[in-house]
Design a protein around this motif. Sequence first.
Motif, PDB file in Angstrom:
ATOM      1  N   ASP A 115       0.858  -1.185   0.000  1.00  0.00           N
ATOM      2  CA  ASP A 115       0.000   0.000   0.000  1.00  0.00           C
ATOM      3  C   ASP A 115       0.893   1.232   0.000  1.00  0.00           C
ATOM      4  O   ASP A 115       1.755   1.380   0.873  1.00  0.00           O
ATOM      5  CB  ASP A 115      -0.901   0.017   1.235  1.00  0.00           C
ATOM      6  CG  ASP A 115      -2.030  -0.994   1.152  1.00  0.00           C
ATOM      7  OD1 ASP A 115      -1.888  -1.957   0.374  1.00  0.00           O
ATOM      8  OD2 ASP A 115      -3.037  -0.824   1.847  1.00  0.00           O
ATOM      9  N   VAL A 116       0.688   2.107  -0.980  1.00  0.00           N
ATOM     10  CA  VAL A 116       1.550   3.277  -1.158  1.00  0.00           C
ATOM     11  C   VAL A 116       0.748   4.554  -0.875  1.00  0.00           C
ATOM     12  O   VAL A 116      -0.301   4.780  -1.489  1.00  0.00           O
ATOM     13  CB  VAL A 116       2.116   3.342  -2.590  1.00  0.00           C
ATOM     14  CG1 VAL A 116       3.101   4.491  -2.730  1.00  0.00           C
ATOM     15  CG2 VAL A 116       2.770   2.012  -2.962  1.00  0.00           C
ATOM     16  N   PHE A 117       1.249   5.356   0.047  1.00  0.00           N
ATOM     17  CA  PHE A 117       0.604   6.623   0.394  1.00  0.00           C
ATOM     18  C   PHE A 117       1.604   7.759   0.197  1.00  0.00           C
ATOM     19  O   PHE A 117       2.703   7.738   0.753  1.00  0.00           O
ATOM     20  CB  PHE A 117       0.127   6.611   1.851  1.00  0.00           C
ATOM     21  CG  PHE A 117      -0.990   5.642   2.107  1.00  0.00           C
ATOM     22  CD1 PHE A 117      -2.311   6.017   1.960  1.00  0.00           C
ATOM     23  CD2 PHE A 117      -0.710   4.329   2.480  1.00  0.00           C
ATOM     24  CE1 PHE A 117      -3.345   5.115   2.184  1.00  0.00           C
ATOM     25  CE2 PHE A 117      -1.732   3.427   2.709  1.00  0.00           C
ATOM     26  CZ  PHE A 117      -3.052   3.823   2.560  1.00  0.00           C
ATOM     27  N   ILE A 118       1.211   8.745  -0.602  1.00  0.00           N
ATOM     28  CA  ILE A 118       2.020   9.940  -0.841  1.00  0.00           C
ATOM     29  C   ILE A 118       1.221  11.141  -0.339  1.00  0.00           C
ATOM     30  O   ILE A 118       0.054  11.303  -0.699  1.00  0.00           O
ATOM     31  CB  ILE A 118       2.340  10.113  -2.334  1.00  0.00           C
ATOM     32  CG1 ILE A 118       3.072   8.885  -2.883  1.00  0.00           C
ATOM     33  CG2 ILE A 118       3.167  11.379  -2.557  1.00  0.00           C
ATOM     34  CD1 ILE A 118       3.186   8.863  -4.403  1.00  0.00           C
ATOM     35  N   ILE A 119       1.848  11.948   0.496  1.00  0.00           N
ATOM     36  CA  ILE A 119       1.187  13.148   1.008  1.00  0.00           C
ATOM     37  C   ILE A 119       1.798  14.358   0.321  1.00  0.00           C
ATOM     38  O   ILE A 119       3.011  14.566   0.363  1.00  0.00           O
ATOM     39  CB  ILE A 119       1.340  13.276   2.532  1.00  0.00           C
ATOM     40  CG1 ILE A 119       0.810  12.020   3.232  1.00  0.00           C
ATOM     41  CG2 ILE A 119       0.594  14.506   3.045  1.00  0.00           C
ATOM     42  CD1 ILE A 119       0.943  12.053   4.735  1.00  0.00           C
ATOM     43  N   ARG A 120       0.944  15.153  -0.293  1.00  0.00           N
ATOM     44  CA  ARG A 120       1.412  16.350  -0.995  1.00  0.00           C
ATOM     45  C   ARG A 120       1.941  17.382   0.007  1.00  0.00           C
ATOM     46  O   ARG A 120       1.534  17.413   1.170  1.00  0.00           O
ATOM     47  CB  ARG A 120       0.272  16.971  -1.803  1.00  0.00           C
ATOM     48  CG  ARG A 120      -0.336  16.015  -2.845  1.00  0.00           C
ATOM     49  CD  ARG A 120      -1.467  16.708  -3.579  1.00  0.00           C
ATOM     50  NE  ARG A 120      -2.232  15.783  -4.397  1.00  0.00           N
ATOM     51  CZ  ARG A 120      -1.900  15.419  -5.631  1.00  0.00           C
ATOM     52  NH1 ARG A 120      -0.800  15.912  -6.188  1.00  0.00           N
ATOM     53  NH2 ARG A 120      -2.655  14.569  -6.315  1.00  0.00           N
ATOM     54  N   ARG A 121       2.825  18.250  -0.488  1.00  0.00           N
ATOM     55  CA  ARG A 121       3.326  19.321   0.357  1.00  0.00           C
ATOM     56  C   ARG A 121       2.183  20.286   0.703  1.00  0.00           C
ATOM     57  O   ARG A 121       1.409  20.687  -0.166  1.00  0.00           O
ATOM     58  CB  ARG A 121       4.443  20.103  -0.337  1.00  0.00           C
ATOM     59  CG  ARG A 121       5.184  21.022   0.650  1.00  0.00           C
ATOM     60  CD  ARG A 121       5.859  22.196  -0.060  1.00  0.00           C
ATOM     61  NE  ARG A 121       6.725  21.806  -1.143  1.00  0.00           N
ATOM     62  CZ  ARG A 121       8.058  21.924  -1.141  1.00  0.00           C
ATOM     63  NH1 ARG A 121       8.670  22.396  -0.090  1.00  0.00           N
ATOM     64  NH2 ARG A 121       8.750  21.580  -2.206  1.00  0.00           N
ATOM     65  N   VAL A 122       2.095  20.639   1.978  1.00  0.00           N
ATOM     66  CA  VAL A 122       1.052  21.559   2.448  1.00  0.00           C
ATOM     67  C   VAL A 122       1.687  22.580   3.386  1.00  0.00           C
ATOM     68  O   VAL A 122       2.867  22.489   3.733  1.00  0.00           O
ATOM     69  CB  VAL A 122      -0.069  20.795   3.191  1.00  0.00           C
ATOM     70  CG1 VAL A 122      -0.806  19.858   2.256  1.00  0.00           C
ATOM     71  CG2 VAL A 122       0.496  20.022   4.387  1.00  0.00           C
ATOM     72  N   SER A 123       0.907  23.565   3.805  1.00  0.00           N
ATOM     73  CA  SER A 123       1.408  24.581   4.729  1.00  0.00           C
ATOM     74  C   SER A 123       1.626  23.969   6.108  1.00  0.00           C
ATOM     75  O   SER A 123       1.064  22.915   6.448  1.00  0.00           O
ATOM     76  CB  SER A 123       0.405  25.724   4.850  1.00  0.00           C
ATOM     77  OG  SER A 123      -0.761  25.291   5.526  1.00  0.00           O
ATOM     78  N   ARG A 124       2.412  24.632   6.921  1.00  0.00           N
ATOM     79  CA  ARG A 124       2.662  24.146   8.273  1.00  0.00           C
ATOM     80  C   ARG A 124       1.377  24.079   9.091  1.00  0.00           C
ATOM     81  O   ARG A 124       1.221  23.210   9.946  1.00  0.00           O
ATOM     82  CB  ARG A 124       3.700  25.033   8.963  1.00  0.00           C
ATOM     83  CG  ARG A 124       5.131  24.759   8.511  1.00  0.00           C
ATOM     84  CD  ARG A 124       6.115  25.710   9.164  1.00  0.00           C
ATOM     85  NE  ARG A 124       7.485  25.301   8.894  1.00  0.00           N
ATOM     86  CZ  ARG A 124       8.146  25.576   7.777  1.00  0.00           C
ATOM     87  NH1 ARG A 124       7.513  26.224   6.798  1.00  0.00           N
ATOM     88  NH2 ARG A 124       9.390  25.178   7.611  1.00  0.00           N
ATOM     89  N   LEU A 125       0.461  24.990   8.858  1.00  0.00           N
ATOM     90  CA  LEU A 125      -0.801  24.971   9.589  1.00  0.00           C
ATOM     91  C   LEU A 125      -1.617  23.732   9.242  1.00  0.00           C
ATOM     92  O   LEU A 125      -2.285  23.143  10.089  1.00  0.00           O
ATOM     93  CB  LEU A 125      -1.615  26.239   9.282  1.00  0.00           C
ATOM     94  CG  LEU A 125      -1.059  27.540   9.851  1.00  0.00           C
ATOM     95  CD1 LEU A 125      -1.908  28.718   9.390  1.00  0.00           C
ATOM     96  CD2 LEU A 125      -1.018  27.479  11.381  1.00  0.00           C
TER      97      LEU A 125
END
Length: 326
Positions: free
Chosen positions: A227-237
Amino acid sequence: MRYLFLLNPTAGKRDCTAELAPAIQAAAQRAGIPPEKRKVVVTQYAGHARELAAEAAHTAQADGEPVRIWTAGGDGTFNEALTGAQGCSLAAVGCLPFGSGNDFLRTYGTREEFNDLDAQLAGGEVDIDLMQTDLGLSATICAAGLDAQVAYGIPQFRRIPFCGGEMAYALSIVKQLCGHIGRNVTFTIDGEELTVDCLMCAVCNGRTYGGGFYAAPEAQPDDGWLDVFIIRRVSRLTIARLLGMYKSGRHFRNGELTEQAKPYFIYRRAKCVSLRPADGRGPIVATADGECAPCDAITAQLKPLAGRVLLPKPAYERFMAQRANV
């Protein structure tokens, strides 16, 4: 049948060997295991558990007598023994959770079940998938990006009083969030190529890492898939909210991303996953079952049913019942 217990005195926050060794001998006696068939060894250095497991597996193969090996330590010690015993059909490896994280067991049961020596000795052997990675063999999760950077920074917090696996993980997160976050990464997932401005990613055979973060809450370690999960770049908040979702496994339900998670996560199932930094900022930090290192590229390749592991009786019975119902 031979029984070998490998105790790591440096795992976790304190040396467990003084109290654990006699407890193991007492449990083995209750189970009717003759003294000449059981051995308790305290490891002396990094890699020692791998050497001892390899030696035990070689002896089992030569003599035709199976051996059951348990490690008392963390995921790293367990991984060492699993690697040492790899390829021997007469050797199986289990874990007693005396490390900081012990994420391997969370896919199968509870810490209490795995700490029960009588249940361990009454348990059974199961075959599970493994991953071959550039950092070595992995039974649970290979990750890169922020989460791996966090794992890379955990050791400095582990020895702080009252700072267990989850607290050390949380403190390392805080430290990493104060620096540069996110990388542009190119992924090749079973031939599909995509470049993502990502915060982090996890290639999962098991369900948790980082002391209990449920990256892949529905992963099955014997289904022939990663199972592959990629989290996109987001703001620190936004990171704080995403990590809360990620920790509890609320990003994934019934085989798909939740509506709340879809704007931020990419999900795939795969047999082979490769990734490399595409931003010219040098290596990316990766981690796999206790091993952390900066890598120019990393590949995780599925090895179907290549691992033979030991589960305590309640976990073993659940595992076998679930397998029968598939």
